[in-house]
Structures are given as structure tokens and as C-alpha cells.
Design a protein around this motif. Sequence first.
Motif, PDB file in Angstrom:
ATOM      1  N   ALA A  49      95.212  37.940  36.011  1.00 38.98           N
ATOM      2  CA  ALA A  49      95.945  38.896  35.130  1.00 38.98           C
ATOM      3  C   ALA A  49      97.176  39.466  35.291  1.00 38.98           C
ATOM      4  O   ALA A  49      98.163  39.809  34.813  1.00 38.98           O
ATOM      5  N   ASN A  63     102.115  35.471  32.411  1.00 41.33           N
ATOM      6  CA  ASN A  63     101.359  36.014  31.347  1.00 41.33           C
ATOM      7  C   ASN A  63     102.139  36.762  30.105  1.00 41.33           C
ATOM      8  O   ASN A  63     101.950  37.247  28.953  1.00 41.33           O
ATOM      9  N   GLU A 103     103.660  47.002  25.300  1.00 41.65           N
ATOM     10  CA  GLU A 103     103.279  46.791  26.853  1.00 41.65           C
ATOM     11  C   GLU A 103     102.382  45.733  26.894  1.00 41.65           C
ATOM     12  O   GLU A 103     101.583  45.197  26.045  1.00 41.65           O
ATOM     13  N   VAL A 104     102.336  44.832  28.059  1.00 43.49           N
ATOM     14  CA  VAL A 104     101.934  43.653  28.261  1.00 43.49           C
ATOM     15  C   VAL A 104     101.275  43.477  29.733  1.00 43.49           C
ATOM     16  O   VAL A 104     102.102  43.793  30.518  1.00 43.49           O
ATOM     17  N   GLU A 105     100.055  43.102  29.733  1.00 41.00           N
ATOM     18  CA  GLU A 105      99.465  42.728  30.948  1.00 41.00           C
ATOM     19  C   GLU A 105      98.255  41.810  30.995  1.00 41.00           C
ATOM     20  O   GLU A 105      97.478  42.093  30.091  1.00 41.00           O
ATOM     21  N   GLY A 106      98.425  40.759  31.745  1.00 44.68           N
ATOM     22  CA  GLY A 106      97.585  39.755  31.621  1.00 44.68           C
ATOM     23  C   GLY A 106      97.328  39.361  30.310  1.00 44.68           C
ATOM     24  O   GLY A 106      98.226  38.836  29.686  1.00 44.68           O
ATOM     25  N   GLY A 107      95.864  39.408  29.654  1.00 45.20           N
ATOM     26  CA  GLY A 107      95.757  38.898  28.245  1.00 45.20           C
ATOM     27  C   GLY A 107      95.846  40.222  27.358  1.00 45.20           C
ATOM     28  O   GLY A 107      95.468  39.978  26.146  1.00 45.20           O
ATOM     29  N   VAL A 108      96.450  41.118  27.577  1.00 46.55           N
ATOM     30  CA  VAL A 108      96.587  42.400  26.817  1.00 46.55           C
ATOM     31  C   VAL A 108      97.883  42.616  26.343  1.00 46.55           C
ATOM     32  O   VAL A 108      98.811  42.760  27.153  1.00 46.55           O
ATOM     33  N   ILE A 109      98.217  42.658  25.003  1.00 47.04           N
ATOM     34  CA  ILE A 109      99.276  43.054  24.291  1.00 47.04           C
ATOM     35  C   ILE A 109      99.193  44.490  23.685  1.00 47.04           C
ATOM     36  O   ILE A 109      98.146  44.429  22.797  1.00 47.04           O
ATOM     37  N   SER A 110      99.762  45.565  23.891  1.00 43.24           N
ATOM     38  CA  SER A 110      99.606  46.722  23.256  1.00 43.24           C
ATOM     39  C   SER A 110     100.963  47.205  22.655  1.00 43.24           C
ATOM     40  O   SER A 110     101.986  47.062  23.175  1.00 43.24           O
TER      41      SER A 110
END
Length: 301
Positions: A225, A230, A252-259
Motif C-alpha cells: 500500500a 500507487n 488524498e491518495v494512499e494505496g488503493g484509496v482515493i478520497s
Amino acid sequence: MSGICDGRVVIVTGAGRGIGREHALEFARQGASVVVNDLGAGRDGTGRSGGPALGVVEEIKAMGGRAVANSDDVADWDGAARLVKMAVSAFGRLDVLVNNAGFVRDRMLVSMTEQEWDDVIRVHLKGHFLPLRHAAAHWRERAKSGERVDARVINTSSGAGLLGSVGQGNYAAAKAGIAAFTVVAAAELGRYGVTANAIAPAARTRMTERVFAETMARPRDGFDAMDPANVAPLVAWLGSIESAHVTGRVFEVEGGVISLADGWRHGPRAERDSRWEAAEVGEAVAKLLADAPDPEPVYGA
């Protein structure tokens, strides 16, 4: 190679290592021609080497892509101007500017020196402004000549800038400034066909490996992650023509998360038809705090 950035011309600053390197490689995979900028400095901003940028250019060429290396200082007026001119000279124009370059000089506020403050503010804030300033002049000139411009700016903020981070007052202030700078750029440059957005990435880099060493150490279930690669797909999409409807946003982006980060907004308020008496302010503030959500915690607090 072909993809969602076919034919686009992209500058990525700080692209010799880490997140910036992954941006450059992903843009090349998606069909873009890339100007790989990197000063080749150490983690603390000292030293200089053209090796990191040249290494990424060789990787891109080995993939069948097009790239040139640039080692100018993005926080220097003339250096930033040369960077933009290189894109135009090498590839005919500029379509996308990814401001990524930076370093950290972490220190608690009571111990931070003036130089540590100035150096971090310079490379992050000024190092975002100057390339954008010269790129914007290029896009404005094209727009005024009657050309349809479809350009992108992607700036790099940080969770430290959105929420604060203990021991990183200089870095957090610079990254908060970048978030505000981004929404101003979006408002001002839209008339020329330019969008501006920012990312706040979390990934394993030279800057973060000491701060988040334990949480970034081990891949989980085969997925790392904290791999900086990524972050790149979001940035490549923001640089594509598909993102023309998105501007003035911070992701915000981290690993498989985009918010989508939701910044300062007008919240609860107390209002009267006359000047407040100082003795009455406390009660009004207490009600405002009771009606408002609790703030997000500062990193490291």
C-alpha cells in the motif's frame, strides 16, 4: 506506447526518485512525452546531480517512450523558465505541469532555525509558484493567439498540510500554502483552458521513510500500500483530457484509496446586529464549538 495521455507533453518536477519518478514513468506508459526534472539533491536538499533525472529518462526510452532530462532548480526564476522552455523546445508545447519537487528539514518549532524554515518554504511554495508562473504565461499566450488550450496543473500538497504534523511545522505550512495556491490557480487560469488540482499522497519515499517507518515497512496480502507507484494513476488521469471538468480540488491518495479532501468551509456562526462585548464572546464561542464537528487530529499529536 499509448494510453489516456497520448500526445500530451508533461513536466514532472522532482522526478528522479520516489513519487515523482513513478509519475514520469506512468505518464510515459500512457503515451505522454515527459520532461524529467530533478536537481539530484540529497534528502535534506543539499548537493546536486544530474544522474537521477537521466536514469529515469533512460528507463522511459527503454520502454519506447520519449523523455528529456532537466536539472534546473525549480525555485529559481531563470531555472523554472528554462524548464518550461525545454518542454516547448523538445516537444513543441506544454500540456501538463506536475509540481512534485521538495524535501524536508524536520524539527520541533522550539528548535527550528530560520534557515530550516526558509529552505523548506522556498523549495515547496516557491518551487510550485515559479514553474506554474512560466507555464501559465505559455498557456495564456497560446490562448490569446486563438488556440484551444487544454492544460493541467497538478500540485503536491500533503496530509501534513491538510491536518498538520508534529515536528514538521515548516513542511506543513508550505503544503497548506500549496493547497490554497491550487484553488487560486484554478480560479485564475480557467479562462485560458487550464485546470489546477492538488494531491496529498501517502507513500514510502525518502522524505517519509523515517516518519512512517513502521507502518510502511511491510506489504499486506501481497499489496504494498505504500508503494509510490500507487499514486501515479490518479495523477496521470488528472493530466489527461478526460479530467477537464475537475478543477480546484485536493485529492488524498494512499494505496488503493482515493478520497476527496474537504478543506476550510464556513461553519456554524453567531450573529448580532451590533458589536460584540468581549465578556459575551466566550458564551458565543462555546456554542459554536458545540455545534461544530471535532477537528481532525494533527499527525503525531
